[in-house]
Scaffold this active site. Structure first.
Site, PDB file in Angstrom:
ATOM      1  CG  HIS B 123      -1.947   0.994   1.363  1.00  0.00           C
ATOM      2  ND1 HIS B 123      -1.614   2.107   1.910  1.00  0.00           N
ATOM      3  CD2 HIS B 123      -3.161   0.992   1.206  1.00  0.00           C
ATOM      4  CE1 HIS B 123      -2.832   3.018   1.774  1.00  0.00           C
ATOM      5  NE2 HIS B 123      -3.776   2.190   1.485  1.00  0.00           N
ATOM      6  CG  ASP B 202       0.753  -2.508   5.997  1.00  0.00           C
ATOM      7  OD1 ASP B 202       0.015  -2.063   6.858  1.00  0.00           O
ATOM      8  OD2 ASP B 202       0.529  -1.814   4.973  1.00  0.00           O
ATOM      9  CD  GLN B 205      -6.926  -4.736   4.049  1.00  0.00           C
ATOM     10  OE1 GLN B 205      -7.724  -5.353   4.691  1.00  0.00           O
ATOM     11  NE2 GLN B 205      -6.941  -3.440   3.650  1.00  0.00           N
ATOM     12  CE  LYS B 228      -6.971  -0.413   6.081  1.00  0.00           C
ATOM     13  NZ  LYS B 228      -7.582   0.264   4.865  1.00  0.00           N
ATOM     14  CB  CYS B 366      -3.768   3.357  -1.349  1.00  0.00           C
ATOM     15  SG  CYS B 366      -4.785   4.705  -1.194  1.00  0.00           S
TER      16      CYS B 366
HETATM   17  C1  PLP Z   1      -2.258  -2.901   3.569  1.00  0.00           C
HETATM   18  C2  PLP Z   1      -2.637  -1.273   4.147  1.00  0.00           C
HETATM   19  N1  PLP Z   1      -1.795  -0.635   4.632  1.00  0.00           N
HETATM   20  C3  PLP Z   1      -1.875   0.546   5.041  1.00  0.00           C
HETATM   21  C4  PLP Z   1      -3.198   1.199   5.072  1.00  0.00           C
HETATM   22  C5  PLP Z   1      -3.463   2.515   5.427  1.00  0.00           C
HETATM   23  O1  PLP Z   1      -4.251   2.598   6.525  1.00  0.00           O
HETATM   24  P1  PLP Z   1      -4.836   3.923   7.251  1.00  0.00           P
HETATM   25  O2  PLP Z   1      -5.339   4.824   6.103  1.00  0.00           O
HETATM   26  O3  PLP Z   1      -5.640   3.861   8.241  1.00  0.00           O
HETATM   27  O4  PLP Z   1      -3.164   4.710   7.777  1.00  0.00           O
HETATM   28  C6  PLP Z   1      -4.134   0.319   4.515  1.00  0.00           C
HETATM   29  C7  PLP Z   1      -5.549   0.827   4.248  1.00  0.00           C
HETATM   30  O5  PLP Z   1      -5.948   1.816   3.621  1.00  0.00           O
HETATM   31  C8  PLP Z   1      -3.956  -0.833   3.843  1.00  0.00           C
HETATM   32  O6  PLP Z   1      -4.915  -1.886   3.246  1.00  0.00           O
END
Ligand code: PLP
Lengths: 154, 409
Positions: B123, B202, B205, B228, B366
């Site tokens: 991401h 990370d 998910q 999430k 993203c």
């Molecule tokens: C794999 C992953 N990493 C990071 C994020 C970023 O999360 P957040 O926008 O809550 O910081 C997301 C979600 O958008 C994600 O799916």
């Protein structure tokens, strides 16, 4: 399941979306600009060729996008042909009003025939997240006519 | 105890809604999950009965709020089986947690000449902070491990990129938000440590779909985001070993992160307070506490089993649809499906599905480089599941996709 979407996806739009007209590069274009919708990844390049009288002799585009943005670009290239730069600007303003509100109260008689052709795209005004798809090509046209290289519908 | 999805659905007030006259079919939990009544109530109760700033006032309400805030830290620590609650740093989301590590550990501990290893399926939250670190001229290299055509991490490539011992940090997703791929986390920890690197996951998910166990995993950093995980927006978690926290310079400066300050001098508070400058997300922490309590009561094993059944069902139903191209077919995967339909652009498709009451996401989620890797620069449609997703909803999605294809034919 999707019958009420026929207002948005009228046959004209599906047709231009599937088989865009003037979908090519104009190697000898006088004006070009790129349009980008970073939100959804739609991207197009618009080419405008001016005639000896300064009016638009030819217009074409290339790129990728959804049915609505492709159809809008395709219809744009057809409707701006033969227009002066001033008329093209006016058409662009009027079209954007149409896409955002569904009507164009300030549209005069001058470009009424052209606006009639663009009418099928007016359905987007009910889909706020899709208005930018319809207006991207027109933003790009303005950029090309103004001599800017890039337009963004953001 | 078996999991009763219909009963669980009743815990989520929003799911009883209709959208455009159709029952809501919410298949965008990967972007953000819906909230159970328990979370909503806990946050309201906090604001109605126990709210004040934390760590500051010697009065009843402030002490109660501080207690609730620290209790949330303890609950999150137990949820991920951390050895010590102080390993849990509250941030505003995953993005901030990764940026904290990139700024503090990346600038304070990582040395010039060292590299950070990420993957093609990150991401942007786990890509851009490292690109920024690379581009600062500190002599830090960024390496990117490839993804196979099946959408799995190319482990040979990971090994090759670790081989010279220059990688100081491996920062990799535990589950892709596009491909659904779950990466082999234990193996990655072993490989990273053998190569002398630290490792960050990370888990934005993964932590939603599986039980994650910090003591068993043995990683160095792990991040996830509250919204999430059926919790509120505005709160995220950075789990970091205390030995790393000790060595890391503070990220943001301000109140709550100091132990002593004069106009000439400042001493920083011990971890984790050192990394929690300013008034923290107090109500959100209470909400996150309720969220982890909620999923823990169901049991992460039950959540995972339910999702496995959904994944198998979706795999069968989606494979039956002519012209549908699925991104990634990893062996080990969670409930995230990104796909394209041969004759429909993702945005047109999402508009159609919306008409049927189905919420999906269209775009590149993203993860632009990943879409480029699979040759779908124009994006995909993504359906992602939550614990309240049913097989019936997947059937309905499949039916809608088939009809959408006819619509654009
Ligand atoms: C794999 C992953 N990493 C990071 C994020 C970023 O999360 P957040 O926008 O809550 O910081 C997301 C979600 O958008 C994600 O799916």
């Amino acid at each position: 399941m999707f019958d009420d979407l026929r207002d948005l996806y009228q046959e004209v739009i599906l047709d231009h979306g599937r088989k865009p007209r003037n979908f090519r590069r104009l190697e000898d274009a006088d004006r070009t600009a790129r349009g980008d919708n970073p939100m959804c990844g739609d991207r197009l390049e618009l080419f405008v060729k001016l005639g000896p009288d300064g009016a638009i002799a030819d217009a074409a585009f290339q790129g990728r996008g959804c049915a609505i943005s492709t159809a809008s670009a395709s219809l744009l290239t057809e409707t701006v042909k033969g227009k002066t730069l001033e008329q093209a600007h006016a058409l662009s303003d009027q079209f954007r009003a149409l896409a955002m509100t569904g009507t164009c109260p300030d549209c005069g008689e001058a470009l009424s025939e052209e606006m009639e052709r663009l009418q099928p795209l007016s359905g987007v005004h009910e889909f706020p997240s899709r208005v930018k798809c319809a207006t991207l090509a027109w933003h790009t046209l303005n950029a090309a006519l103004d001599g800017a290289k890039e337009a963004s519908s953001e | 105890m078996s999991f009763d999805v219909e009963r669980a659905r009743r815990d989520f007030p929003i799911l009883s809604q209709t959208v455009r006259g159709k029952p809501l079919v919410f298949l965008d939990s990967g972007a953000s999950a819906q909230k159970p009544r328990a979370v909503i109530d806990a946050m309201v109760r906090c604001m109605e009965e126990r709210y004040a700033n934390v760590h500051r006032g010697a009065y009843f309400l402030s002490e109660a709020a501080t207690e609730a805030y620290e209790a949330a830290r303890g609950a999150v620590a137990r949820f991920i089986n951390a050895a010590d609650p102080r390993e849990v740093i509250f941030t505003s989301n995953s993005t901030m947690a990764i940026n904290l590590v990139a700024h503090s550990w990346g600038r304070g501990v990582l040395k010039p000449g060292q590299a950070v290893l990420i993957s093609e399926m990150e991401h942007h939250a786990n890509l851009v902070p490292w690109q920024m670190l690379r581009d600062e001229g500190r002599g830090i290299e960024l390496r990117i491990a490839r993804v196979t055509d099946a959408g799995e991490l190319d482990m040979d490539d990971v090994a090759a990129k670790l081989a010279d011992g220059k990688v100081g940090l491996v920062a990799i997703t535990h589950m892709s938000n596009v491909l659904g791929t779950v990466t082999p986390a234990e193996r990655l920890v072993r490989m990273a440590h053998e190569a002398g690197a630290k490792i960050l996951f990370d888990g934005s998910q993964a932590a939603v779909h599986r039980r994650v166990d910090m003591q068993a995993l043995g990683a160095d950093f792990y991040v996830f985001t509250g919204h999430k995980l059926y919790g509120p927006t505005g709160i995220g978690v950075l789990w970091a070993r205390l030995e790393h926290q000790e060595r890391m310079p503070p990220f943001l400066g301000g109140g709550d992160m100091i132990s002593m300050v004069t106009l000439d001098r400042v001493e920083f508070a011990p971890p984790p307070a050192k990394f929690e400058a300013g008034t923290p997300p107090i109500v959100e922490a209470v909400g996150l506490h309720a969220a982890v309590a909620y999923v823990s009561a169901i049991g992460m094993a039950a959540v995972e089993a339910h999702e496995r059944a959904l994944v198998d069902h979706a795999m069968r139903r989606l494979s039956d649809i002519e012209g549908l191209g699925l991104l990634g077919r990893a062996q080990d995967r969670g409930g995230v499906f990104a796909f394209s339909l041969d004759n429909a652009h993702p945005h047109d498709l999402a508009t159609l599905l919306d008409r049927a009451g189905i919420a999906v996401r269209a775009g590149r989620h993203c993860a632009e480089p990943l879409h480029a890797r699979f040759g779908v620069e124009g994006g995909t449609v993504r359906a992602s599941f939550g614990l309240y997703t049913t097989e019936g909803e997947i059937d309905y999605l499949a039916e809608a996709l088939t009809k959408a294809r006819e619509f654009f034919a």
